[in-house]
Design a protein around this motif. Structure first.
Motif, PDB file in Angstrom:
ATOM      1  N   GLY A  12     -34.674 -29.420 -23.860  1.00 37.80           N
ATOM      2  CA  GLY A  12     -33.475 -28.654 -23.552  1.00 37.80           C
ATOM      3  C   GLY A  12     -32.664 -28.335 -24.782  1.00 37.80           C
ATOM      4  O   GLY A  12     -33.028 -28.680 -25.910  1.00 37.80           O
ATOM      5  N   THR A  13     -31.554 -27.655 -24.531  1.00 37.50           N
ATOM      6  CA  THR A  13     -30.629 -27.262 -25.597  1.00 37.50           C
ATOM      7  C   THR A  13     -29.223 -27.683 -25.208  1.00 37.50           C
ATOM      8  O   THR A  13     -28.909 -27.860 -24.028  1.00 37.50           O
ATOM      9  CB  THR A  13     -30.653 -25.747 -25.823  1.00 37.50           C
ATOM     10  OG1 THR A  13     -30.281 -25.103 -24.601  1.00 37.50           O
ATOM     11  CG2 THR A  13     -32.016 -25.270 -26.281  1.00 37.50           C
ATOM     12  N   GLY A  14     -28.384 -27.825 -26.212  1.00 38.45           N
ATOM     13  CA  GLY A  14     -26.973 -28.124 -25.993  1.00 38.45           C
ATOM     14  C   GLY A  14     -26.127 -27.158 -26.786  1.00 38.45           C
ATOM     15  O   GLY A  14     -26.201 -27.124 -28.017  1.00 38.45           O
ATOM     16  N   LEU A  15     -25.336 -26.354 -26.095  1.00 41.99           N
ATOM     17  CA  LEU A  15     -24.498 -25.346 -26.746  1.00 41.99           C
ATOM     18  C   LEU A  15     -23.098 -25.920 -26.948  1.00 41.99           C
ATOM     19  O   LEU A  15     -22.476 -26.424 -26.012  1.00 41.99           O
ATOM     20  CB  LEU A  15     -24.428 -24.090 -25.874  1.00 41.99           C
ATOM     21  CG  LEU A  15     -23.630 -22.915 -26.453  1.00 41.99           C
ATOM     22  CD1 LEU A  15     -24.314 -22.385 -27.719  1.00 41.99           C
ATOM     23  CD2 LEU A  15     -23.506 -21.800 -25.419  1.00 41.99           C
ATOM     24  N   ASP A  16     -22.615 -25.845 -28.193  1.00 42.12           N
ATOM     25  CA  ASP A  16     -21.288 -26.358 -28.526  1.00 42.12           C
ATOM     26  C   ASP A  16     -20.217 -25.522 -27.804  1.00 42.12           C
ATOM     27  O   ASP A  16     -20.081 -24.321 -28.048  1.00 42.12           O
ATOM     28  CB  ASP A  16     -21.072 -26.277 -30.038  1.00 42.12           C
ATOM     29  CG  ASP A  16     -19.780 -26.950 -30.477  1.00 42.12           C
ATOM     30  OD1 ASP A  16     -18.916 -27.197 -29.629  1.00 42.12           O
ATOM     31  OD2 ASP A  16     -19.634 -27.210 -31.696  1.00 42.12           O
ATOM     32  N   ILE A  17     -19.479 -26.157 -26.896  1.00 38.42           N
ATOM     33  CA  ILE A  17     -18.443 -25.445 -26.124  1.00 38.42           C
ATOM     34  C   ILE A  17     -17.058 -26.021 -26.422  1.00 38.42           C
ATOM     35  O   ILE A  17     -16.142 -25.925 -25.608  1.00 38.42           O
ATOM     36  CB  ILE A  17     -18.735 -25.529 -24.607  1.00 38.42           C
ATOM     37  CG1 ILE A  17     -18.839 -26.996 -24.156  1.00 38.42           C
ATOM     38  CG2 ILE A  17     -19.992 -24.758 -24.259  1.00 38.42           C
ATOM     39  CD1 ILE A  17     -18.914 -27.158 -22.647  1.00 38.42           C
ATOM     40  N   THR A  18     -16.901 -26.603 -27.613  1.00 37.45           N
ATOM     41  CA  THR A  18     -15.611 -27.219 -27.961  1.00 37.45           C
ATOM     42  C   THR A  18     -14.480 -26.208 -27.902  1.00 37.45           C
ATOM     43  O   THR A  18     -13.417 -26.464 -27.315  1.00 37.45           O
ATOM     44  CB  THR A  18     -15.683 -27.832 -29.367  1.00 37.45           C
ATOM     45  OG1 THR A  18     -16.750 -28.782 -29.409  1.00 37.45           O
ATOM     46  CG2 THR A  18     -14.369 -28.524 -29.718  1.00 37.45           C
ATOM     47  N   MET A  19     -14.695 -25.036 -28.502  1.00 37.53           N
ATOM     48  CA  MET A  19     -13.636 -24.023 -28.518  1.00 37.53           C
ATOM     49  C   MET A  19     -13.327 -23.537 -27.106  1.00 37.53           C
ATOM     50  O   MET A  19     -12.179 -23.297 -26.760  1.00 37.53           O
ATOM     51  CB  MET A  19     -14.044 -22.853 -29.416  1.00 37.53           C
ATOM     52  CG  MET A  19     -14.152 -23.216 -30.887  1.00 37.53           C
ATOM     53  SD  MET A  19     -14.553 -21.804 -31.938  1.00 37.53           S
ATOM     54  CE  MET A  19     -13.096 -20.805 -31.720  1.00 37.53           C
TER      55      MET A  19
END
Length: 794
Positions: A221-228
């Motif tokens: 899988g992948t993990g997309l940075d959604i901090t913003m």
């Protein structure tokens, strides 16, 4: 087996250690082809460094990081680290185990070297997200450098840690379930924070999918940075909550087309108007307006909306129940990213009560709310009219200032409710004694003023005022108790004592203070002599302000002597005014003026600075254990920054706090005991010494005295006037005994005779000061006396 090459050598073994499957990386690292791997056990390939060696069961090595040596097909022996984990995250489905082998030391190929065999290497490493492959044991098989950065961990540590430990403990069960969901259902997704080894936290949107590498089931899988995105969502939620919780009504409309349709209203809008969002969503807000009212304001608002501009107005609207309310309305346009106005935000403030309040303002602006009497504003208007009338018609009028003598005592001891009742009853008595054409006013807490018109003579005024004084002085019955409040009255006649409002009020005020100074509960008329005294008082006040800045103040130091040893242990700083015209003036002639005008604050700061300077000079001569005391006023204690300024003075002069003693009179402490305790606690924390001056003349109780953090008490000089008198000696002995029982040192002031010294010694008083030993000395004289070691015996 046709397994894709992976960066880690992975075996799958059964409970006895027999190898059931492996990956290409395993073949490449060990050098055994697939045919030769079948039938082998983990113990055939790995020699473990621990004592248990190949005899240890697979179960015993679960979740342990073991070291050993991999025996390769070509005879090479490669140091490796071995991690064994259950094949499944579900503990009920265990029976096979994943064995991950990672080379140790310089001989180990790097992860980046192993990944070169993957054709998708560049793609995986270039992904703008984390990439991972997880086996059924919950450990990583493959990942990219973005994951290493997020977790703040080197590549060799990642496969040894279960994936769930990359998250907060509270989220781990959910993470495991999501991975199991991907294995069971083929895919899953979730949002979570990765927690780095050094505390770094990053929010990701994870997408997982099931796959298999040969016969080895995996999840990638992948993990997309959604901090913003999370931060933006948080800001939006805060704003949404602020709008929701606002006490002002808020209405948001969409301006798509000629009308403005309601999209949202907050609870305050629903509360103020009575309409719910469900009832009015999609309607134009103009449905609440009242036809025929505020037409000009409606037109102005419509024009502003047409031009897409901000506008503010106060107009009337109708609630759902038909009630009219005043609406303070502010409308502002809202633009999208392209600068186009798409919405309007209206903020509505219900100002109905304010409008009704305005109707009462005229009365409140001219009358006291507690008593209903005229206030200062109306008083001045009426007095101006009365003075003009008396001057024009050659008649006599009078202005009487009244101050209740013991009102503060009533308030403090009986409560403000009783105090208010006394004020209301006093107002009624004043009304009863005055004519309709006269004016009765309340201008302060316990201050009343009478404007008396058309009097034939000063004697008539005196008779009237005396009748008023007796009436006010009669007991007031409240809750079965009698409350007595005398009054001091000052009277000025007009136009004799002044032809303007200001002059007449100042004359009456001066007369009232004169009445209070004569013992209270009496009446005094303004006179030429009183005018002279007031004028002198004002001159003294003006010159006192200049004196502090012109170095006209001087300090004398009266030595304090230890009665046991006879040695000088300290001195009290006594301020004098070296007046350019009147010569050296004692404190009694100017300290009361300083107290009244507030000049006591800068004067007190000057005294403290001078005392610190004297201590600094004594310390320079090697005189360390010497204490100088200064007197404090209540005004100084009430200064918010007093303790900080005192600490600054001590610091600037390099004076140890215990060398400075602050004296406060007992009567001042009793005025506001709670406030005094708080300030004195801060002073005690600073380290200075504290003393109660004039002890025995106030009204403090033993419990109150214990609450003050003092070091000394000073016996007032009045108790030493005649120590031969049995009454005086009993009180003095009692004060000494009381001080010692509270572990305080007792100092006697004003000691002037040998008999007084003998009495104090016989009754174990600790210290004394007074003319018997020495009058006040200059700073140099004090230093000389201390240096010479002068004692009481000498």
């Amino acid at each position: 087996m046709n397994l894709s090459p992976l960066p880690l050598a992975v075996f799958v073994v059964d409970a006895s250690g027999g190898i059931t499957s492996w990956n290409r990386a395993c073949e490449k690292l060990a050098g055994y082809p697939a045919a030769e791997m079948r039938g082998r056990t983990l113990g055939d390939l790995v020699e473990f460094d621990d004592k248990a060696g190949k005899n240890a069961s697979i179960q015993a090595r679960v979740d342990q990081d073991s070291a050993g040596t991999l025996v390769c097909a070509d005879g090479r022996r490669v140091p490796v680290r071995v991690t064994v984990a259950p094949q499944s995250l579900d503990i009920e489905q265990q029976g096979s185990f994943s064995v991950i082998i990672v080379p140790r030391g310089a001989t180990a190929p790097s992860r980046y070297a192993l990944i070169q065999d993957l054709p998708v290497n560049d793609v995986i490493e270039g992904l703008p997200c984390v990439f991972y492959v997880v086996d059924q044991s919950g450990r990583l098989l493959l990942w990219n450098h973005q994951l290493e950065e997020a977790l703040e961990m080197p590549s060799e540590d990642l496969p040894t840690v279960e994936v769930k430990y990359f998250f907060d403990e509270t989220n781990r069960a959910a993470i495991v379930q999501k991975i199991l969901d991907a294995f069971e259902q083929g895919a899953s997704w979730h949002e979570a924070e990765l927690v780095g080894r050094h505390g770094k936290r990053t929010s990701y949107l994870f997408q997982c999918a099931r796959t298999s590498v040969g016969s080895l089931p995996c999840v990638f899988g992948t993990g997309l940075d959604i901090t913003m995105r999370k931060e933006a969502e948080h800001v939006l939620k805060v704003r949404e909550r602020a709008i929701f919780a606002s006490v002002n009504a808020i209405c948001i409309t969409c301006c798509d087309g000629p009308d403005n349709r309601i999209e949202y209203v907050n609870p305050a809008f629903e509360r103020i108007t009575g309409y719910t969002l469900a009832e009015i969503k999609g309607r134009d807000p103009r449905f609440m307006r009242i036809e025929g009212c505020d037409s000009g304001e409606h037109k102005r608002i419509h024009e502003a909306l047409r031009k897409k501009q901000s506008v503010r107005s106060v107009l009337r609207n109708a609630r759902k129940d038909g009630e009219v309310f005043y609406n303070d309305l502010r409308i502002d346009p809202v633009m999208n990213a392209d600068g186009e106005v798409t919405h309007f935000v209206a903020v509505i403030n219900d100002v109905t009560e304010a409008r009704h309040y305005e109707r009462r303002l005229h009365h409140l602006a001219h009358h006291d709310p507690l008593t209903g009497l005229a206030n200062r504003t109306l008083l001045q208007e009426r007095l101006k009219q009365a003075i003009q009338h008396a001057t024009r018609n050659h008649t006599t009028g009078a202005l009487a200032f009244m101050d209740l003598d013991n009102f503060k005592h009533i308030n403090d001891n009986l409560g403000h409710d009783v105090g208010d009742a006394v004020l209301r009853e006093t107002a009624e008595r004043l009304r009863a004694n005055m004519r309709e054409e006269d004016t009765v006013a309340r201008v302060g807490g316990d201050e009343f003023v009478l404007v008396i018109c058309d009097q034939g003579s000063p004697e008539q005024v005196a008779d009237l005022v005396e009748r008023v004084r007796r009436s006010v002085g009669r007991p007031i019955l409240l809750d079965g108790k009698e409350v007595v409040s005398g009054t001091s009255i000052g009277v000025a006649l007009f136009p004799r004592d002044g032809g303007s409002v200001d002059k007449v009020m100042r004359a009456a005020d001066a007369a009232m203070y004169h009445a209070k100074s004569l013992g209270k509960n009496n009446c005094q008329f303004f006179s030429a002599e009183l005018n002279r005294l007031v004028h002198e008082h004002l001159l003294l006040e003006a010159s006192l302000g200049r004196a502090i800045g012109n170095s006209e103040m001087v300090l004398g130091y009266q030595p304090k002597v230890d009665l046991r040893s006879g040695k000088m242990v300290g001195a009290e700083a006594l301020v004098r005014w070296n007046h350019p015209e009147h010569g050296l003036m004692g404190p009694d002639s100017f300290i009361p003026v300083a107290e009244q005008t507030g000049l006591i604050v800068p004067l007190g700061e000057w005294v403290i600075d001078e005392a610190c300077r004297a201590l600094q000079a004594l310390h320079a001569q090697g005189i360390e254990d010497f204490v100088i005391s200064v007197n404090l006023s209540l005004r100084q204690l009430r200064q918010r920054q007093f303790v900080d300024r005192l600490a600054d003075s001590l610091r600037r002069h390099g004076v140890s706090p215990p060398c400075l003693e602050l004296e406060v009179t007992e009567s001042l402490l009793m005025e506001r005991p709670e406030e005094a305790k708080e300030v004195m606690a801060r002073l005690k924390k600073l380290g200075v010494r504290l003393s109660i001056d004039d002890f025995g003349t106030g009204y403090s109780s033993l419990s109150q005295l214990q609450a003050f953090p003092v070091d000394h008490i000073k016996i007032d000089r009045s108790f030493l006037c005649n120590v031969d008198s049995n009454g005086h000696s009993v009180i003095t002995r009692a004060i000494i005994a009381l001080g010692h029982s509270l572990k305080l040192k007792v100092i006697a002031e004003g000691v002037e005779t040998r008999e007084q010294v003998a009495f104090l010694r016989d009754h174990h008083c600790d210290q004394m000061q007074g003319y018997y030993f020495s009058p006040a000395l200059s700073q140099q004289g004090l230093a000389d006396m201390v240096s010479r070691g002068v004692t009481l015996h000498s």
